[in-house]
Design a protein around this motif. Structure first.
Motif, PDB file in Angstrom:
ATOM      1  N   ALA A 188      12.510   3.738  25.893  1.00  0.00           N
ATOM      2  CA  ALA A 188      12.597   4.227  24.380  1.00  0.00           C
ATOM      3  C   ALA A 188      11.437   3.852  23.475  1.00  0.00           C
ATOM      4  N   GLU A 189      11.260   4.240  22.202  1.00  0.00           N
ATOM      5  CA  GLU A 189      10.153   3.617  21.394  1.00  0.00           C
ATOM      6  C   GLU A 189      10.629   2.328  20.420  1.00  0.00           C
ATOM      7  N   ASP A 190      12.169   2.418  20.618  1.00  0.00           N
ATOM      8  CA  ASP A 190      12.553   1.115  19.861  1.00  0.00           C
ATOM      9  C   ASP A 190      13.972   0.494  20.546  1.00  0.00           C
ATOM     10  N   GLY A 191      14.412  -0.540  20.321  1.00  0.00           N
ATOM     11  CA  GLY A 191      15.469  -1.377  21.244  1.00  0.00           C
ATOM     12  C   GLY A 191      15.240  -2.881  20.772  1.00  0.00           C
ATOM     13  N   GLU A 192      15.998  -3.424  21.851  1.00  0.00           N
ATOM     14  CA  GLU A 192      16.074  -4.902  21.822  1.00  0.00           C
ATOM     15  C   GLU A 192      15.278  -5.541  22.822  1.00  0.00           C
ATOM     16  N   GLN A 193      15.083  -4.943  23.733  1.00  0.00           N
ATOM     17  CA  GLN A 193      14.206  -5.590  24.919  1.00  0.00           C
ATOM     18  C   GLN A 193      13.052  -4.576  25.434  1.00  0.00           C
ATOM     19  N   SER A 194      11.846  -5.097  25.480  1.00  0.00           N
ATOM     20  CA  SER A 194      10.877  -4.326  25.955  1.00  0.00           C
ATOM     21  C   SER A 194      10.334  -4.850  27.365  1.00  0.00           C
ATOM     22  N   ILE A 195       9.755  -3.693  27.987  1.00  0.00           N
ATOM     23  CA  ILE A 195       9.248  -4.404  29.265  1.00  0.00           C
ATOM     24  C   ILE A 195       7.918  -4.737  29.518  1.00  0.00           C
ATOM     25  N   LEU A 196       7.679  -5.719  30.100  1.00  0.00           N
ATOM     26  CA  LEU A 196       6.522  -6.338  30.274  1.00  0.00           C
ATOM     27  C   LEU A 196       5.671  -5.539  31.226  1.00  0.00           C
ATOM     28  N   THR A 197       4.340  -5.520  30.842  1.00  0.00           N
ATOM     29  CA  THR A 197       3.248  -4.599  31.633  1.00  0.00           C
ATOM     30  C   THR A 197       2.031  -5.596  31.666  1.00  0.00           C
ATOM     31  N   GLY A 238      18.717   1.376  29.168  1.00  0.00           N
ATOM     32  CA  GLY A 238      19.669   1.509  30.435  1.00  0.00           C
ATOM     33  C   GLY A 238      20.197  -0.096  30.839  1.00  0.00           C
ATOM     34  N   THR A 239      21.018  -0.002  31.744  1.00  0.00           N
ATOM     35  CA  THR A 239      21.463  -1.107  32.355  1.00  0.00           C
ATOM     36  C   THR A 239      20.444  -1.800  33.399  1.00  0.00           C
ATOM     37  N   TYR A 240      20.449  -2.925  33.569  1.00  0.00           N
ATOM     38  CA  TYR A 240      19.743  -3.767  34.684  1.00  0.00           C
ATOM     39  C   TYR A 240      20.389  -5.037  35.034  1.00  0.00           C
ATOM     40  N   PRO A 241      19.911  -5.488  36.212  1.00  0.00           N
ATOM     41  CA  PRO A 241      20.373  -7.058  36.443  1.00  0.00           C
ATOM     42  C   PRO A 241      19.761  -7.785  35.700  1.00  0.00           C
ATOM     43  N   LYS A 242      20.706  -8.771  34.959  1.00  0.00           N
ATOM     44  CA  LYS A 242      20.470  -9.837  33.943  1.00  0.00           C
ATOM     45  C   LYS A 242      19.401 -10.849  34.465  1.00  0.00           C
ATOM     46  N   GLU A 243      19.184 -10.892  35.830  1.00  0.00           N
ATOM     47  CA  GLU A 243      18.094 -11.832  36.504  1.00  0.00           C
ATOM     48  C   GLU A 243      16.645 -11.512  36.044  1.00  0.00           C
ATOM     49  N   TYR A 244      16.726 -10.294  35.434  1.00  0.00           N
ATOM     50  CA  TYR A 244      15.310  -9.783  35.243  1.00  0.00           C
ATOM     51  C   TYR A 244      14.922  -9.576  33.530  1.00  0.00           C
ATOM     52  N   LEU A 245      15.739 -10.376  32.838  1.00  0.00           N
ATOM     53  CA  LEU A 245      15.739 -10.715  31.334  1.00  0.00           C
ATOM     54  C   LEU A 245      15.187 -12.079  31.307  1.00  0.00           C
ATOM     55  N   CYS A 246      13.795 -12.051  30.712  1.00  0.00           N
ATOM     56  CA  CYS A 246      13.038 -13.279  30.823  1.00  0.00           C
ATOM     57  C   CYS A 246      13.404 -14.233  29.762  1.00  0.00           C
ATOM     58  N   HIS A 247      13.148 -15.522  30.056  1.00  0.00           N
ATOM     59  CA  HIS A 247      13.363 -16.688  28.905  1.00  0.00           C
ATOM     60  C   HIS A 247      12.121 -17.278  28.596  1.00  0.00           C
ATOM     61  N   LYS A 248      12.301 -17.947  27.544  1.00  0.00           N
ATOM     62  CA  LYS A 248      11.105 -18.249  26.708  1.00  0.00           C
ATOM     63  C   LYS A 248      10.429 -19.747  27.677  1.00  0.00           C
ATOM     64  N   GLY A 249       9.247 -19.221  27.906  1.00  0.00           N
ATOM     65  CA  GLY A 249       8.430 -20.348  28.888  1.00  0.00           C
ATOM     66  C   GLY A 249       8.343 -19.939  30.178  1.00  0.00           C
ATOM     67  N   TYR A 279      12.142  -9.758  26.540  1.00  0.00           N
ATOM     68  CA  TYR A 279      11.111  -9.000  27.666  1.00  0.00           C
ATOM     69  C   TYR A 279      11.729  -8.988  28.801  1.00  0.00           C
ATOM     70  N   LEU A 280      11.462  -7.857  29.623  1.00  0.00           N
ATOM     71  CA  LEU A 280      12.045  -7.662  30.735  1.00  0.00           C
ATOM     72  C   LEU A 280      10.968  -7.536  32.002  1.00  0.00           C
ATOM     73  N   HIS A 281      11.317  -8.252  32.826  1.00  0.00           N
ATOM     74  CA  HIS A 281      10.218  -8.413  34.187  1.00  0.00           C
ATOM     75  C   HIS A 281      10.383  -7.229  34.882  1.00  0.00           C
ATOM     76  N   ASN A 282       9.220  -6.411  34.855  1.00  0.00           N
ATOM     77  CA  ASN A 282       8.873  -5.143  35.393  1.00  0.00           C
ATOM     78  C   ASN A 282       8.251  -5.436  36.794  1.00  0.00           C
ATOM     79  N   GLN A 283       8.334  -4.488  37.592  1.00  0.00           N
ATOM     80  CA  GLN A 283       7.922  -4.684  38.973  1.00  0.00           C
ATOM     81  C   GLN A 283       6.341  -4.961  39.326  1.00  0.00           C
ATOM     82  N   ARG A 284       5.571  -4.646  38.246  1.00  0.00           N
ATOM     83  CA  ARG A 284       4.221  -5.114  38.491  1.00  0.00           C
ATOM     84  C   ARG A 284       3.749  -6.382  37.966  1.00  0.00           C
TER      85      ARG A 284
END
Length: 412
Positions: free
Chosen positions: A24-33, A55-66, A92-97
């Motif tokens: 989406a063009e807006d939201g709370e979490q953006s995907i890292l590229t 969408g939903t995703y495993p929470k382990e892929y939500l990044c933390h500061k640092g 930020y979300l931890h993308n596969q690349r």
């Protein structure tokens, strides 16, 4: 110094395959590229180009500061193996690349690892082992095979702290400049959109009852005795020529001039020089340039040299109008208009024809001169900070390899 493979002291975790239908063009979490990395290293915000996920995703892929992350796909030259530190929690979300690096903290300091991946040795090993032809890729296993020589953890911490202190000063300069640019936009909007420039008593003109008259061209009120003229009565558009790539050199040379390319305003990793000829148009650091392709309509300044064919120069007839014209062209509404007006063709290309559509308000001479003087001081401060930043970057880039290979040490 201890020699070992990275696989002995860190692990790399692949990201998750986020599903395209939930972008989406807006939201709370953006995907890292890979676009979130500077080529030399460091986190690069994708301002205005973020891809959010709903969408939903495993929470382990939500990044933390640092969190320490690494680019495992080379979308741009020199990007493979670039590292960055995630700047915020829960955004930020931890993308596969992207790889998430976890260090054995007893043997490898995380901040030191961040800088270790900036070294020529690590980057060259990753480049040699990468797969793919057009787009190169690496993997956790190939990262594990990289050989490094590192000092003890206490020395690692000292080295990392020194380099980080320099980077903090660079970030502070960039933040100051961002603030100054926002101030410039605010002043322009206040003076020339709301028409609350200082009147003869120093009060905001429109809000204090200054006389306004209807202008049919703009379909709005403007201050009395101000005019509206076509933009091309105040400026003209100038394109440039450029030599073949075979004449490019990448170090300063007698008889050569800096060759300004669009990407130079985002990165200093491709500085180029070309032969100085009488046919070249040369700009100074305060001249106004504009992107013709890509981010068409984006206003540029700050580099002296000859600009390439992807840029156009806005030549302001009266030098007292330069900051006013710069602000007018850089305003959000005008940028969007110019950007969208040239998108109909297969390859967006801006030209003087796009500027010919625009009309601009002409204030009285005193207001123009006051604005020019005020904004010029802001531009001088911005360029001074940029110069200091360049010196700091050069210092960091000079220190980094010597500290990493043991040529230089930090005293207690």
């Amino acid at each position: 110094m201890n020699r070992m493979k990275l696989g002995e002291i860190l692990s790399v975790k692949h990201g998750w395959a986020f599903k395209g239908e939930y972008f989406a063009e807006d939201g709370e979490q953006s995907i890292l590229t890979p676009g979130n990395f500077f080529e030399k290293g460091g986190f690069k915000p994708n301002n205005g180009k973020e891809r959010y996920y709903t969408g939903t995703y495993p929470k382990e892929y939500l990044c933390h500061k640092g969190d320490l992350i690494v680019a495992m796909t080379q979308q741009a030259e020199g990007l493979l193996g670039s590292t960055a530190l995630v700047p915020e929690n829960n955004k930020y979300l931890h993308n596969q690349r992207i790889g998430l690096i976890t260090c054995d903290e007893k043997r490898l300091n995380k901040l030191f690892a961040y800088y270790l991946f900036m070294t020529k040795s690590v980057r060259e090993q990753l480049e040699r082992s990468s797969s793919g032809t057009k787009v190169k890729h690496t993997s956790p296993e190939k990262i594990y095979d990289v050989e490094v020589e590192i000092p003890d953890v206490i020395s690692q911490q000292k080295i990392a702290n020194l380099l980080w202190a320099i980077d903090e000063k660079i970030a502070n300069n960039n933040a100051i400049n961002d603030n100054l640019e926002q101030q410039a936009k605010f002043i322009y909007d206040y003076w020339f959109t709301q028409f609350d420039f200082p009147d003869e008593n120093g009060k905001p003109y429109c809000s204090s009852g200054g006389k306004m008259v209807w202008n049919e061209q703009l379909k709005r009120n403007i201050p009395e005795n101000w005019n509206v003229v076509p933009l091309l009565k105040l400026v003209n558009w100038e394109s440039n020529s450029q030599p073949p790539k075979s004449e490019f050199v990448y170090e300063p040379k007698e008889g050569y001039v800096r060759f300004i390319q669009n990407r130079d305003y985002d990165s200093d990793t491709h500085i180029t020089y070309i032969p100085r000829t009488k046919n070249l148009s040369i700009v100074d650091r305060f001249d106004i340039l504009m992107d013709k392709y890509g981010d068409a309509g984006a206003v540029r300044y700050g580099i002296e040299g000859a600009f390439n064919v992807a840029l156009g120069k806005i030549c302001v007839h009266n030098p007292n109008y330069r900051e006013y014209i710069r602000s007018f062209l850089g305003s959000d509404g005008i940028y969007k208009f110019l950007h969208n007006s040239c998108m109909a063709s297969t390859r967006a290309s801006l030209s003087e024809a796009n500027l010919a559509i625009l009309n601009v308000v002409v204030p009285d001479e005193k207001i123009i001169l006051d604005y020019e003087n005020f904004l010029h001081k802001i531009r001088v401060s911005i360029l001074k900070n940029k110069d200091e930043t360049v010196e700091l970057i050069n210092l960091r880039d000079w220190l980094l390899p010597m500290l990493m290979n043991g040529q230089a040490t930090i005293a207690d």
